[in-house]
Design an enzyme around this catalytic site. Structure first.
Site, mmCIF file in Angstrom:
data_model
loop_
_atom_site.group_PDB
_atom_site.id
_atom_site.type_symbol
_atom_site.label_atom_id
_atom_site.label_comp_id
_atom_site.label_asym_id
_atom_site.label_seq_id
_atom_site.Cartn_x
_atom_site.Cartn_y
_atom_site.Cartn_z
ATOM 1 N N HIS A 131 0.870 -1.181 0.000
ATOM 2 C CA HIS A 131 0.000 0.000 0.000
ATOM 3 C C HIS A 131 0.907 1.231 0.000
ATOM 4 O O HIS A 131 2.011 1.183 0.554
ATOM 5 C CB HIS A 131 -0.827 -0.052 1.299
ATOM 6 C CG HIS A 131 -1.906 0.969 1.411
ATOM 7 N ND1 HIS A 131 -1.660 2.259 1.791
ATOM 8 C CD2 HIS A 131 -3.245 0.882 1.225
ATOM 9 C CE1 HIS A 131 -2.803 2.921 1.826
ATOM 10 N NE2 HIS A 131 -3.782 2.107 1.487
ATOM 11 N N ASP A 208 2.654 -4.678 8.335
ATOM 12 C CA ASP A 208 1.453 -3.877 8.150
ATOM 13 C C ASP A 208 0.256 -4.825 8.251
ATOM 14 O O ASP A 208 -0.016 -5.597 7.335
ATOM 15 C CB ASP A 208 1.523 -3.189 6.775
ATOM 16 C CG ASP A 208 0.218 -2.510 6.381
ATOM 17 O OD1 ASP A 208 -0.780 -2.654 7.114
ATOM 18 O OD2 ASP A 208 0.196 -1.855 5.328
ATOM 19 N N GLN A 211 -4.881 -5.250 6.923
ATOM 20 C CA GLN A 211 -5.886 -6.146 6.346
ATOM 21 C C GLN A 211 -5.895 -7.530 6.986
ATOM 22 O O GLN A 211 -6.741 -8.353 6.657
ATOM 23 C CB GLN A 211 -5.642 -6.307 4.833
ATOM 24 C CG GLN A 211 -5.801 -5.036 4.032
ATOM 25 C CD GLN A 211 -7.237 -4.525 4.001
ATOM 26 O OE1 GLN A 211 -8.179 -5.272 4.251
ATOM 27 N NE2 GLN A 211 -7.393 -3.247 3.701
ATOM 28 N N LYS A 234 -11.014 -0.736 10.210
ATOM 29 C CA LYS A 234 -11.191 -1.923 9.364
ATOM 30 C C LYS A 234 -11.573 -3.139 10.217
ATOM 31 O O LYS A 234 -11.705 -4.248 9.732
ATOM 32 C CB LYS A 234 -9.908 -2.208 8.588
ATOM 33 C CG LYS A 234 -9.567 -1.107 7.570
ATOM 34 C CD LYS A 234 -8.289 -1.398 6.858
ATOM 35 C CE LYS A 234 -7.677 -0.182 6.224
ATOM 36 N NZ LYS A 234 -8.230 0.182 4.925
ATOM 37 N N CYS A 372 -4.660 2.317 -3.774
ATOM 38 C CA CYS A 372 -3.433 2.843 -3.126
ATOM 39 C C CYS A 372 -2.264 1.881 -3.336
ATOM 40 O O CYS A 372 -1.449 1.700 -2.424
ATOM 41 C CB CYS A 372 -3.647 3.112 -1.644
ATOM 42 S SG CYS A 372 -4.832 4.396 -1.332
HETATM 43 N N1 PMP Z 1 -1.990 -0.725 4.632
HETATM 44 C C1 PMP Z 1 -2.934 -1.491 4.072
HETATM 45 C C2 PMP Z 1 -2.618 -2.873 3.660
HETATM 46 C C3 PMP Z 1 -4.227 -0.985 3.918
HETATM 47 O O1 PMP Z 1 -5.170 -1.740 3.350
HETATM 48 C C4 PMP Z 1 -4.506 0.335 4.340
HETATM 49 C C5 PMP Z 1 -5.889 0.939 4.156
HETATM 50 N N2 PMP Z 1 -6.434 0.730 2.892
HETATM 51 C C6 PMP Z 1 -3.488 1.082 4.928
HETATM 52 C C7 PMP Z 1 -2.249 0.511 5.049
HETATM 53 C C8 PMP Z 1 -3.709 2.467 5.427
HETATM 54 O O2 PMP Z 1 -4.618 2.439 6.482
HETATM 55 P P1 PMP Z 1 -5.199 3.792 7.099
HETATM 56 O O3 PMP Z 1 -5.726 4.584 5.928
HETATM 57 O O4 PMP Z 1 -6.299 3.342 8.011
HETATM 58 O O5 PMP Z 1 -4.092 4.479 7.797
#
Ligand code: PMP
Length: 414
Positions: A131, A208, A211, A234, A372
């Site tokens: 991401h 990270d 997910q 999430k 993203c």
């Molecule tokens: N890492 C991953 C794998 C994600 O899916 C996301 C959110 N789509 C993020 C980081 C960023 O999370 P946040 O916008 O809640 O900070």
């Protein structure tokens, strides 16, 4: 939910759905079918109630107050920390730092541990499927320090090439920062194995978990990661709060992140003594209400049972994959052997956004675009995908509606 529903082996999805008020609404005159859970999940009534109860019953700033409201708010806020510690099996509550979410957790590590420990010529390893929030902070750090960002390639199925990863690891590797589960592909990465490899080179590992934490059992001690980050929103919890787990010794040795109230023990104009963990990294008034309500979201997951949730979502995922494969011209992007929660796909000659708009007209919420993860899209030679992502409250009937809506959309757009 009834006691019988809680005790039965199989998840009673219709009882679960009753706990989420938003699922009663209609979109464009049809019942909402929410399949954008990887972006953010919906919230059970208990989480919404926890927010209202805080503001109506004991709204106060935390930690320094001696009045009743401040004590109640502090106790509720710190109770979330205790439950998060149990939820991810950290060894102490001091290792649980509240952040705004995954993005802030990664930025915190990059600008504290990273600024102190990464030097010119050092290497940081990420992967092709990351991401943006696990790419850009490291890019900025590498630029600032003259360090090098290395990227683990992936297969056409969307799995990391572990042989290539082992080749990238060297004594110059300072950090491996890797997603546990891909938000765009659903791939579950073998983080434990990857951590063992990193250890041999003396590198640290940040995982990270944005997910993964909602689908998988997380034991940070067993995994042996140095840092683990995730967002509450999430996980059926509120937006604006999340967690950085860090091994105690590391958190103790790192410089502070933001400076101000709460992160100090004593301030003079000559010198400041910083607070103990975890408050050292929690400058200013935190997101009290949402962090308190986050506990209720974790209670919901614990009461439902992660194993039951996982089984339900796995069944839906394989059903959806089989049905989607039958749609002419449709190609699933990401076919890893270990996969959860997410199906991304493209349809020949049709832009994902057009599909998204037509599905929305039928009340079906999916995400379209690059998720993203632009470098990942580039790897597959596409600009984006349509992504359906699953949660505990999704049903087989909703998948059938998705497939039907998709077939209609493709007919219209062809
Ligand atoms: N890492 C991953 C794998 C994600 O899916 C996301 C959110 N789509 C993020 C980081 C960023 O999370 P946040 O916008 O809640 O900070």
């Amino acid at each position: 939910m009834t006691q019988t529903a809680l005790l039965s082996k199989k998840l009673d999805v219709y009882a679960i759905r009753k706990l989420f008020p938003i699922l009663n609404r209609e979109v464009k005159g049809r019942p909402l079918i929410y399949l954008d859970n990887a972006a953010t999940s919906q919230k059970p009534q208990s989480v919404i109630d926890a927010l209202v109860n805080y503001y109506t019953g004991y709204n106060a700033n935390i930690h320094r107050g001696i009045h009743t409201l401040a004590e109640e708010a502090t106790a509720a806020f710190e109770a979330t920390r205790d439950l998060v510690k149990e939820f991810i099996h950290a060894s102490s509550r001091e290792e649980i730092v509240f952040t705004r979410g995954t993005t802030e957790g990664i930025n915190l590590v990059a600008s504290t541990w990273g600024r102190k420990n990464v030097k010119a010529g050092d290497e940081i390893i990420i992967s092709t499927m990351e991401h943006h929030s696990n790419i850009v902070p490291w890019q900025i750090l590498c630029e600032e320090k003259g360090a090098i960002l290395k990227v683990i390639p992936i297969s056409d199925e969307g799995e990391l090439l572990l042989d290539e990863y082992e080749k990238l690891i060297s004594p110059k590797t300072r950090l491996v920062s890797i997603m546990h589960v891909s938000n765009a592909l659903g791939t579950v990465n073998p983080v434990k194995k990857m951590i063992e490899v990193a250890r041999k080179a003396g590198a640290l590992v940040l995982v990270d978990g944005a997910q993964s934490v909602v689908h998988l059992d997380i034991d940070v001690q067993e995994m042996d990661c140095d840092f683990f980050v995730f967002s509450a929103h999430k996980l059926y919890g509120p937006t604006g709060t999340g967690v950085l787990y860090g091994k105690r010794k590391l958190l103790e040795s790192m410089p502070v992140f933001q400076a101000g109230g709460e992160m100090i023990k004593e301030v003079t104009f000559e010198k400041t003594w910083y607070n103990d963990l975890p408050y050292k990294y929690e400058a200013g008034t935190p997101n009290i209400a949402d962090t308190i309500a986050f506990k209720t979201a974790l209670d919901f997951i614990n009461n439902t049972g992660k194993e039951k949730i996982r089984k339900h979502e796995d069944e839906l995922l394989s059903y959806a994959s089989i049905q989607l494969e039958k749609v002419p011209g449709l190609k699933i992007i990401g076919k890893a052997k270990e996969k959860i929660g997410v199906i991304s796909f493209v349809v020949e000659h049709i832009h994902p956004q057009d599909i998204g708009i037509l599905l929305d007209n039928r009340g079906i919420a999916v995400r379209t675009g690059h998720h993203c993860a632009q470098p990942l899209m580039k790897r597959f030679g596409i600009s984006g995908t349509t992504r359906a992502s699953l949660a505990v409250y999704n049903t087989k009937e909703e998948i059938d509606e998705l497939i039907y809506g998709l077939q209609k959309a493709i007919k219209m757009l062809s």
